[in-house]
Design an enzyme around this catalytic site. Sequence first.
Site, PDB file in Angstrom:
ATOM      1  N   ARG A 244      50.804  30.782  41.814  1.00 53.81           N
ATOM      2  CA  ARG A 244      51.543  31.432  42.382  1.00 53.81           C
ATOM      3  C   ARG A 244      51.877  30.198  43.731  1.00 53.81           C
ATOM      4  O   ARG A 244      50.546  29.398  43.917  1.00 53.81           O
ATOM      5  CB  ARG A 244      50.877  32.312  43.272  1.00 53.81           C
ATOM      6  CG  ARG A 244      51.233  33.563  41.953  1.00 53.81           C
ATOM      7  CD  ARG A 244      52.432  34.202  42.373  1.00 53.81           C
ATOM      8  NE  ARG A 244      52.494  35.526  41.242  1.00 53.81           N
ATOM      9  CZ  ARG A 244      53.347  35.649  40.153  1.00 53.81           C
ATOM     10  NH1 ARG A 244      53.651  34.647  39.899  1.00 53.81           N
ATOM     11  NH2 ARG A 244      53.164  36.666  39.485  1.00 53.81           N
ATOM     12  N   GLU A 273      59.680  32.382  47.877  1.00 51.98           N
ATOM     13  CA  GLU A 273      60.326  32.751  47.310  1.00 51.98           C
ATOM     14  C   GLU A 273      61.241  33.578  47.085  1.00 51.98           C
ATOM     15  O   GLU A 273      60.981  34.714  47.553  1.00 51.98           O
ATOM     16  CB  GLU A 273      59.609  32.973  46.188  1.00 51.98           C
ATOM     17  CG  GLU A 273      58.953  31.562  45.162  1.00 51.98           C
ATOM     18  CD  GLU A 273      58.327  31.967  44.113  1.00 51.98           C
ATOM     19  OE1 GLU A 273      57.150  31.266  44.150  1.00 51.98           O
ATOM     20  OE2 GLU A 273      59.037  32.727  43.505  1.00 51.98           O
ATOM     21  N   HIS A 291      61.339  29.211  40.207  1.00 54.13           N
ATOM     22  CA  HIS A 291      60.006  30.254  39.359  1.00 54.13           C
ATOM     23  C   HIS A 291      60.370  30.408  38.056  1.00 54.13           C
ATOM     24  O   HIS A 291      60.659  31.707  37.693  1.00 54.13           O
ATOM     25  CB  HIS A 291      59.506  31.472  40.558  1.00 54.13           C
ATOM     26  CG  HIS A 291      58.540  32.547  39.706  1.00 54.13           C
ATOM     27  ND1 HIS A 291      57.640  33.023  41.173  1.00 54.13           N
ATOM     28  CD2 HIS A 291      58.409  32.093  39.414  1.00 54.13           C
ATOM     29  CE1 HIS A 291      56.571  33.197  40.594  1.00 54.13           C
ATOM     30  NE2 HIS A 291      57.112  33.545  38.407  1.00 54.13           N
TER      31      HIS A 291
HETATM   32  C1  8YV Z   1      58.068  36.031  35.944  1.00 50.41           C
HETATM   33  C2  8YV Z   1      55.656  36.080  37.072  1.00 50.41           C
HETATM   34  O1  8YV Z   1      59.092  34.828  36.381  1.00 50.41           O
HETATM   35  O2  8YV Z   1      54.707  36.765  35.054  1.00 50.41           O
HETATM   36  C3  8YV Z   1      54.049  35.897  36.678  1.00 50.41           C
HETATM   37  O3  8YV Z   1      53.534  36.387  37.079  1.00 50.41           O
HETATM   38  O4  8YV Z   1      55.582  35.618  38.016  1.00 50.41           O
HETATM   39  C4  8YV Z   1      57.047  35.529  36.297  1.00 50.41           C
HETATM   40  O5  8YV Z   1      56.616  35.067  34.844  1.00 50.41           O
HETATM   41  C5  8YV Z   1      58.332  36.919  37.309  1.00 50.41           C
HETATM   42  O6  8YV Z   1      58.161  38.374  37.141  1.00 50.41           O
HETATM   43  C6  8YV Z   1      59.644  37.465  36.482  1.00 50.41           C
HETATM   44  O7  8YV Z   1      60.350  37.931  37.819  1.00 50.41           O
END
Ligand code: 8YV
Length: 325
Positions: A244, A273, A291
Amino acid sequence: MDQSNPSPATTPVERPCVLMTGAYPAWDMQPLEAAYRLTKLWEADDRDAAIAAVAPSIRAIATRGELGASRALMASLPNLEIVSIYGVGTDAVDLACARERGIRVTNTPDVLTGDVADIAIGLTLAMLRRIPAGDAHVRSGAWAKANMALVTRLYGKKLGIVGFGRIGTTVARRASGFDVDIGYFDIAPRADSPHRFFSSLTELAEWSDVLIVTVAGGAGTQRLIGADVIAALGPDSYLINVSRGSTVDEPALIAALEAKAIAGAALDVFWNEPNIDPRWLTLDNVLLQPHHASGTVETRQAMGKLVRDNLAAHFAGKALITPVV
Ligand code: 8YV
C-alpha cells in the site's frame, strides 16, 4: 390446476439491496445485478443523496480494496450486515466499527497472491534491467546512434522482503529461481523458512540490494518505510512496493530519489491514488504502475467470484468462505 394462489416456490423473492462503492468487471456486474438490487455509487452525481435514498434498505456493501468502507459510510447504513471486499487488503474498511456493530467483513485472500508476487518480481527485473528504458531506446530511434547505457543484474544480489505472509513468502519462492540471497523482516521468524530473518527493518535495508515491500497496509504499518529505512538502503539499492502507498513515507522517498540517495524505486501503490504526487512523473529513477498487481483476467475473475460467493453464503445463512470479521 388453480393458478390463483401461486405456490411459495413461485413467489418472487425480494433481492437484497447491495451498495457498491466502485465498479467491478462486467462478468461480475451481470450476476450481481441478477441476485441483488444494486446502488452504484460511482454513477451518482450526488453520492450522499444516493446513499440517503436507499440507506435503510442496504444490507451489504460490495467494495474494493482501495475504496473500503469508512465508519461514516457504515454509520449511514442502519441495517448493514456485511462488507465484502474485492481485494485482500482490509485497511480501508473500519474493522473496529464492523466489530462493534456485528457487521461481517470478507476479503479475497490467496486468489491474488501469485499475481502480486509475479509483479513484484517483474518490477524488480524491469527496474534493475531498465526494461522500459530499453523499449523507449528502441522506439525513439536512439539505438541507431548509440547503445543503451549499461544496467545492473538481479542474480547474485541480496533481496530483502518486508512482510513475510502469503505474498512475501511467495515472492521468496519466485525469487529463489533467480539465484539471489533472500532475507526478510516480520514480527517473528518463520520456522518453515530457510531464509535469513531480520528483527530490525533498518538492518534488513542496510543488507539489501533490493527491498520488496509486501506488508499489509493499515495503522500499524503506516510509514514503516521511513527516512531511516530509505537512508539505510543507500545509493546502490532499490525499493519495490506492491503493498500500500501508506507503508512508505512518500516525501522522504521522493527526496531520496531526487538526491540519488537510493538507486531507484518501482511502485504499484501510492498515497492519494489515482491522483498521485506529480513529482513522481519528473523522476527518471522510478518505475510506476497503476495499482495493478492483481490486475489479470484470471485473478480478477477469481476475486469477483469470491466476493459473490461470500455474499451468497451470507444471504443463505451459511458460513462465510473468507471471513475477516
Ligand atoms: C486490488 C488490492 O487492486 O487486494 C487488494 O487489497 O488493493 C488489489 O488487489 C483492488 O482491490 C481492486 O480494486
